[in-house]
Each structure stands twice: as structure tokens, then as C-alpha cells.
Design a protein around this motif. Sequence first.
Motif, PDB file in Angstrom:
ATOM      1  N   ALA A   5     -39.274  94.132   1.735  1.00 22.39           N
ATOM      2  CA  ALA A   5     -38.697  95.008   0.265  1.00 22.39           C
ATOM      3  C   ALA A   5     -39.615  95.871  -0.151  1.00 22.39           C
ATOM      4  O   ALA A   5     -40.712  95.612  -0.367  1.00 22.39           O
ATOM      5  N   LEU A   6     -39.077  96.772  -0.653  1.00 23.49           N
ATOM      6  CA  LEU A   6     -39.833  97.950  -1.531  1.00 23.49           C
ATOM      7  C   LEU A   6     -39.130  98.049  -3.085  1.00 23.49           C
ATOM      8  O   LEU A   6     -37.760  98.356  -3.149  1.00 23.49           O
ATOM      9  N   CYS A   7     -39.519  97.644  -4.024  1.00 21.61           N
ATOM     10  CA  CYS A   7     -38.892  97.515  -5.069  1.00 21.61           C
ATOM     11  C   CYS A   7     -39.499  98.800  -6.013  1.00 21.61           C
ATOM     12  O   CYS A   7     -40.588  98.924  -6.187  1.00 21.61           O
ATOM     13  N   LEU A   8     -38.463  99.632  -6.666  1.00 19.34           N
ATOM     14  CA  LEU A   8     -38.895 100.784  -7.032  1.00 19.34           C
ATOM     15  C   LEU A   8     -38.811 100.578  -8.732  1.00 19.34           C
ATOM     16  O   LEU A   8     -37.792 100.205  -9.246  1.00 19.34           O
ATOM     17  N   THR A   9     -39.728 100.867  -9.349  1.00 15.58           N
ATOM     18  CA  THR A   9     -39.803 100.748 -11.063  1.00 15.58           C
ATOM     19  C   THR A   9     -40.570 102.152 -11.666  1.00 15.58           C
ATOM     20  O   THR A   9     -41.307 102.824 -11.154  1.00 15.58           O
ATOM     21  N   ARG A  60     -31.557 102.413  -5.767  1.00 11.16           N
ATOM     22  CA  ARG A  60     -31.416 102.330  -7.086  1.00 11.16           C
ATOM     23  C   ARG A  60     -32.838 101.911  -7.419  1.00 11.16           C
ATOM     24  O   ARG A  60     -33.644 101.404  -6.573  1.00 11.16           O
ATOM     25  N   SER A  61     -33.151 101.928  -8.583  1.00  4.81           N
ATOM     26  CA  SER A  61     -34.650 101.594  -9.195  1.00  4.81           C
ATOM     27  C   SER A  61     -34.385 101.002 -10.615  1.00  4.81           C
ATOM     28  O   SER A  61     -33.320 100.715 -11.149  1.00  4.81           O
ATOM     29  N   TRP A 111     -28.462 101.453 -11.888  1.00  4.81           N
ATOM     30  CA  TRP A 111     -29.786 101.419 -12.110  1.00  4.81           C
ATOM     31  C   TRP A 111     -30.019 100.077 -12.876  1.00  4.81           C
ATOM     32  O   TRP A 111     -29.207 100.015 -13.954  1.00  4.81           O
ATOM     33  N   GLU A 112     -31.313  99.374 -12.859  1.00  3.16           N
ATOM     34  CA  GLU A 112     -31.637  98.379 -13.687  1.00  3.16           C
ATOM     35  C   GLU A 112     -32.255  99.113 -15.077  1.00  3.16           C
ATOM     36  O   GLU A 112     -33.090  99.816 -14.845  1.00  3.16           O
ATOM     37  N   GLY A 273     -34.759  93.619 -10.458  1.00  3.04           N
ATOM     38  CA  GLY A 273     -33.491  92.541 -10.824  1.00  3.04           C
ATOM     39  C   GLY A 273     -32.561  92.441  -9.736  1.00  3.04           C
ATOM     40  O   GLY A 273     -32.282  91.163  -9.646  1.00  3.04           O
ATOM     41  N   ASP A 274     -32.312  93.268  -8.780  1.00  9.50           N
ATOM     42  CA  ASP A 274     -31.445  92.966  -7.630  1.00  9.50           C
ATOM     43  C   ASP A 274     -32.007  92.255  -6.676  1.00  9.50           C
ATOM     44  O   ASP A 274     -31.393  91.326  -6.056  1.00  9.50           O
TER      45      ASP A 274
END
Length: 289
Positions: A5-9, A60-61, A111-112, A273-274
Motif C-alpha cells: 500500500a502507498l498512503c498519500l497525505t 485519492r489522498s 478525499w479524506e 483513513g480508507d
Amino acid sequence: MAEFALCLTHDVDRPYKTYRAIYDALNERDPSQLAAFRPGHNPYWQFESLMALEDDLGVRSAFYFLSEPGLPNRPFRQWCNPRYWIEHLGRYDVESTDLTNIIQALDAGGWEVGLHGSFDSFDDRERLADEKAKIERALGHEVTGGRQHFLNLTPGKETWGHHRAIGLNYDSSLGSSTEYGFQHGYEPLRPFDDEFVVFPLTAMETALVEDGNFEAAWDACESLLAEAADNDAVMTVLWHPRLLSDDFPGYRELYRRLIERALELGAWVGPPGDLYERLDDPKVGAIEA
């Protein structure tokens, strides 16, 4: 099932180029920098641009919003500290019309929206709760995660205890602004052996780019992605929105290239969050299909 997984923030520190425009005009002897004060011209406002970039890639991020208190609301001793003047001059109000509109547009688009705890809030539960409530008023519903400003954490688990107590599901403050890598392992952490999760920060964009060398930064990104894929890891990255402006050439292209490569490698890409909702085992943190 995704291999990794790659989490985008994104930490929303400075959506307006305020005092920085004056500094750049003087430092670069370029009066055109003052155009940032002209209505309708703000290079640091990159929300729509970021949304378009990510939408084009089908991802999304998460955007973490800050509620830094102004100087009048701080103890008098802090008025003599230059840091707090900088924070005051750059602060913004998430309940202003512009910010509320963009927060709701992000949320409506998938988006979160999360909490970016202010500089001194990491050991102040009441302050964190107030900041969370302010963002929720602008958003219209609860937020579930976020990150502390400047990655501030108490030496123990107290900050995470505050986060859990005010209703957050996760935090992503564990990491470095100067180093990158999987120093805290390949999986989300469970500091209390319950549902509360820590997503360690793998890389901040400024840590990747040294002396403006974007080719070396790309090599580092590609190496991190390969390591993540080899270890079924959760990799979390931070890109500050203002660094995608023309004031900071190279960061936008690096961000797009990172996402494109992750997708090529079969990664799940999205906001923490997702991913939190997809963790199928609170003790293991595996990624559901």
C-alpha cells in the motif's frame, strides 16, 4: 489482494503565501513575488491542482488541516519567541468561507479530511479536541485521523492516548522530516493493542530532495517502492500542497511519478483513513482485496 500500500497525505500548513512573499521579494530582489497579495493570485493554494492531478491518476489522498492559535490566545511568554510569530503570520481559519468550501469539496470528491494538530497540541488533549471540533464543524462530520504539526510527539504514548481519547482512529506523526525509510517496520503499529493504529511516515518530500537533486530523489522513491513491494509493506508519504506550486519546481513531477510507479507495481494507493477500513486484522494489519 494488493501486494503493498502507498498512503498519500498532505499537511496543509500554509495555504496562503503571506510573509513568505515579502521574504522572497527581498531575498531574491524580485518585487513580482509580492503578486501573492493580489486578489485571485495565490501560488500556495494548490487544492484544485492537486485534486486534478490525483483524479487524473484515479487515486485519492488525505489532507490534514491546521488550527494554529493566534498570538492573542497564547501565553505572553510565547510572544517573544520568533517561532510563534511565524506560526501566527502564516495561520488560517478552517471555518472561513474559502477553507470551508474547499474542505467540503474535498470530502464530496472522495478525499479524506483530517486533523493537523497545532505545534503545542501534542501534549494538550483539550486543545486537540477543540481543533478537531473546529475542523468537524467546517466538514460537517467527524474526522478519524491526522498528523501532528512538525511531527511533534511525546516521548511515550501520551499523544496517541490523546488522539484515541478524542475519537481518532489513527495517527501518522511517527517519522522524520530529514530522513526517509522504513525505520518503524513495514506494517501499521498498534500501540495499545486495540483498534487505534499508527501509520509511520516513510518519507517527507523535503527529506527525499537534497540540494535540489530530483534524479537522486527519484532513485530513492523507486528504491522505497521496491522495498515496499518486496515486504508487502504500508508506505506513507507526505507532500505539502504549497510545494506543488511553481515556486518549487520538480516536486509536482516527482509526486506524479511516485504514484504512477506504485500503480504499475500493483499497489493499493489512497488515504490512510480508507486503508484503515481495509485492515482485516487489528493485530496484523493485512490489506484486504
